[in-house]
Scaffold this active site. Structure first.
Site, PDB file in Angstrom:
ATOM      1  N   ARG A   1      37.789  -0.051  88.636  1.00  0.00           N
ATOM      2  CA  ARG A   1      38.359  -1.123  89.445  1.00  0.00           C
ATOM      3  C   ARG A   1      39.266  -2.077  88.679  1.00  0.00           C
ATOM      4  O   ARG A   1      39.781  -3.036  89.228  1.00  0.00           O
ATOM      5  CB  ARG A   1      37.210  -1.901  90.117  1.00  0.00           C
ATOM      6  CG  ARG A   1      36.422  -1.019  91.097  1.00  0.00           C
ATOM      7  CD  ARG A   1      35.099  -1.640  91.486  1.00  0.00           C
ATOM      8  NE  ARG A   1      34.177  -1.696  90.353  1.00  0.00           N
ATOM      9  CZ  ARG A   1      32.976  -2.243  90.414  1.00  0.00           C
ATOM     10  NH1 ARG A   1      32.562  -2.793  91.537  1.00  0.00           N
ATOM     11  NH2 ARG A   1      32.181  -2.243  89.357  1.00  0.00           N
TER      12      ARG A   1
ATOM     13  N   CYS B   1      29.563  -5.892  85.845  1.00  0.00           N
ATOM     14  CA  CYS B   1      29.770  -4.734  84.969  1.00  0.00           C
ATOM     15  C   CYS B   1      28.514  -3.862  84.942  1.00  0.00           C
ATOM     16  O   CYS B   1      27.434  -4.315  84.556  1.00  0.00           O
ATOM     17  CB  CYS B   1      30.126  -5.193  83.557  1.00  0.00           C
ATOM     18  SG  CYS B   1      30.465  -3.826  82.423  1.00  0.00           S
TER      19      CYS B   1
ATOM     20  N   ASP C   1      35.608   0.801  83.731  1.00  0.00           N
ATOM     21  CA  ASP C   1      35.404   0.674  85.177  1.00  0.00           C
ATOM     22  C   ASP C   1      36.692   0.922  85.956  1.00  0.00           C
ATOM     23  O   ASP C   1      37.735   0.345  85.641  1.00  0.00           O
ATOM     24  CB  ASP C   1      34.860  -0.732  85.481  1.00  0.00           C
ATOM     25  CG  ASP C   1      34.333  -0.860  86.901  1.00  0.00           C
ATOM     26  OD1 ASP C   1      35.109  -0.652  87.846  1.00  0.00           O
ATOM     27  OD2 ASP C   1      33.133  -1.147  87.057  1.00  0.00           O
TER      28      ASP C   1
ATOM     29  N   CYS D   1      37.098  -2.710  80.131  1.00  0.00           N
ATOM     30  CA  CYS D   1      36.040  -1.798  80.531  1.00  0.00           C
ATOM     31  C   CYS D   1      36.664  -0.564  81.192  1.00  0.00           C
ATOM     32  O   CYS D   1      37.720  -0.635  81.809  1.00  0.00           O
ATOM     33  CB  CYS D   1      35.080  -2.479  81.501  1.00  0.00           C
ATOM     34  SG  CYS D   1      33.665  -1.446  81.975  1.00  0.00           S
TER      35      CYS D   1
ATOM     36  N   HIS E   1      34.383  -7.962  82.985  1.00  0.00           N
ATOM     37  CA  HIS E   1      34.398  -8.223  84.432  1.00  0.00           C
ATOM     38  C   HIS E   1      32.988  -8.481  84.934  1.00  0.00           C
ATOM     39  O   HIS E   1      32.025  -7.910  84.432  1.00  0.00           O
ATOM     40  CB  HIS E   1      35.020  -7.044  85.182  1.00  0.00           C
ATOM     41  CG  HIS E   1      34.229  -5.768  85.077  1.00  0.00           C
ATOM     42  ND1 HIS E   1      33.416  -5.309  86.092  1.00  0.00           N
ATOM     43  CD2 HIS E   1      34.102  -4.863  84.076  1.00  0.00           C
ATOM     44  CE1 HIS E   1      32.848  -4.162  85.712  1.00  0.00           C
ATOM     45  NE2 HIS E   1      33.242  -3.871  84.497  1.00  0.00           N
TER      46      HIS E   1
HETATM   47 ZN   LIG Z   1      32.268  -2.678  83.226  1.00  0.00          ZN
END
Ligand SMILES: [Zn+2]
Ligand SMILES: [Zn+2]
Lengths: 223, 239
Positions: A56, A111, A54, A52, A108
């Site tokens: 993090r 999400c 994302d 992803c 994750h």
């Molecule tokens: Zn995500």
């Protein structure tokens, strides 16, 4: 965490995890004067990481993999759509040209993409992309509807989405043909949890998944 | 036992558990804070190449950079994958900077410089890069050194990509409404350094990344390095 583990970790991963630009570059060059020369010469990553976008989940930082070890594609909610030339090009290049040994689809918990997809709202340009997650829900509607706790239901959807994307990777001609010829790559499904920073292996069974998929999606030209 | 002899798959998983233990030992709040959400300042658009791990080379931390990486960091206006990433990062997460980063020794760039078919869907994907090559055919052909030619086409590719970004309606809206910044950069694998090419919303700047002091621009601190975004361009310096 035991003192011994910390010592081991520091020994193994100091210089690995939080590298940086200039001081990082100087350090690398000092450690191995050939480091950048070798890197410049080419890449031979063992992994393709599909994760992803994302912020993090920087693949290298959480796995301790060095520059040069993982070829990386990251998009919203780690989706592998068969008409998306972007991800299909990544898979094709990684398998046919770089001959990666492992492909990891990593989702994750928590999400935002998965959550947005399940929100009854017109998200404009994001609609066509996130639609794929609603399709995953529909495929597993019975199981998901039965989970009463909302957070637990999202967690499960995140996992099912990863497994579905593993399936989509295996549906490609590149994977099927390479696996038949070389015995690799192997496809894995992982989920990253923010609560503890750990990766959970969903234990996708590559061999049996491939076998099932090829009943319909066989692209090996051998039948 | 040396880690080199271990299966890389096993290594990655065990290394992750060591990392997670170490991070939470170092800062017990680290993971709870990550779990509470993300508010990255930067959207990074880079190449999938294994030698360009964005968070690592910028010395930043999990939570700092929203990331999309594809073959040869090509920004294609109708690519739904990249477009969805941009929409999500700019309109929903409200990142302050969009950084497009190319790199030296890019396999995609090399493929676009050659005349052979790459195969599969790749030739279609590389079409915009081929167009860049054709538009600058004379300049590129005049460069004798293969590596230098690959660097030049990577620079031109970033320049073209930034143009596509500047034409993206979501990006345009957010530049107007809240001063979103767009930067074009190049990562030199041979030295490990990132260079600002001066495209986008910032004015061109001759100096390489890491030049001046922190100045009065916006500062994003990593563990080992600091990214500084000034009106005249982005810079990076090591602590
Ligand atoms: Zn995500
Ligand atoms: Zn590249």
């Amino acid at each position: 965490m035991a003192q011994e583990d910390i010592k081991n970790h520091l020994k193994e991963t100091h210089d690995r995890v939080f590298e940086h630009n200039r001081s990082w570059a100087a350090e690398q060059a000092k450690k191995d004067p050939e480091f950048f020369v070798k890197l410049s010469a080419g890449q031979t990553p063992e992994y393709l990481w599909i994760g992803c976008s994302d912020s993090r989940i920087p693949a290298e930082a959480i796995t301790g993999l060095e520059p040069g070890e993982a070829f990386v594609h990251r998009n919203i909610a780690n989706l592998v759509c068969n008409t998306d030339l972007n991800v299909m090009s990544v898979i094709n290049y990684a398998v046919r040209h770089l001959q990666v040994k492992h492909i990891v689809v990593c989702g994750h918990y928590g999400c935002g993409g998965v959550k947005a997809a399940m929100t009854p709202k017109d998200l404009g340009l994001l609609n066509p992309w996130l639609r794929n997650i609603r399709d995953v829900y529909r495929l597993h509607q019975q199981e998901l509807d039965a989970i009463k706790d909302e957070a637990a239901r999202y967690d499960r959807l995140v996992e099912l989405n990863v497994v579905e994307q593993c399936r989509n990777v295996i549906k490609t001609a590149a994977i099927q043909q390479s696996y038949e010829k070389n015995g690799f790559p192997i496809v894995h499904g992982w989920v990253f949890g923010f609560q503890d920073g750990l990766l959970k292996d969903l234990k996708v069974d590559h061999e049996s998944m491939l076998h099932d998929i090829q009943k319909i999606y066989n692209l090996t030209d051998t039948a | 036992m040396s880690q080199d002899t271990r299966d890389p798959f096993t290594y990655a998983l065990s290394s992750n558990s060591a990392w997670a233990g170490y991070k939470s030992h170092q800062n017990p709040d680290f993971f709870p804070r990550l779990a509470s959400g993300q508010s990255p300042s930067i959207l990074w658009l880079g190449c999938s190449d294994s030698r360009c791990p964005e968070t690592t080379i910028l010395g930043l931390q999990p939570g700092d950079i929203f990331v999309h990486r594809n073959i040869a960091n090509i920004i294609s206006p109708t690519d739904i994958n990249t477009s969805a990433v941009i929409e999500y990062a700019v309109a929903f997460l409200k990142v302050k900077h969009v950084v497009l980063c190319g790199h030296s020794a890019c396999g995609g760039a090399a493929a676009a410089l050659g005349d052979a078919r790459v195969g599969g869907v790749l030739d279609t994907w590389l079409t915009p890069l081929k167009a860049v090559r054709n538009a600058h055919a004379d300049e590129l052909a005049a460069i004798r050194d293969d590596k230098a030619r690959a660097v030049r086409i990577a620079e031109l590719n970033v320049e073209a990509g930034v143009k596509v970004l500047m034409a993206n309606v979501v990006i345009q809206d957010h530049i107007k409404e809240r001063g979103l910044q767009v930067h074009g950069t190049l990562f030199d694998i041979g030295s490990g350094r990132v260079r600002d090419l001066g495209h986008g919303t910032g004015k061109p700047r001759a100096a390489a990344f890491g030049g001046g002091g922190a100045g009065d621009g916006e500062v994003i601190r990593g563990r080992h390095a600091t990214l500084v975004f000034r009106s005249e361009g982005a810079g990076m310096q090591a602590r």
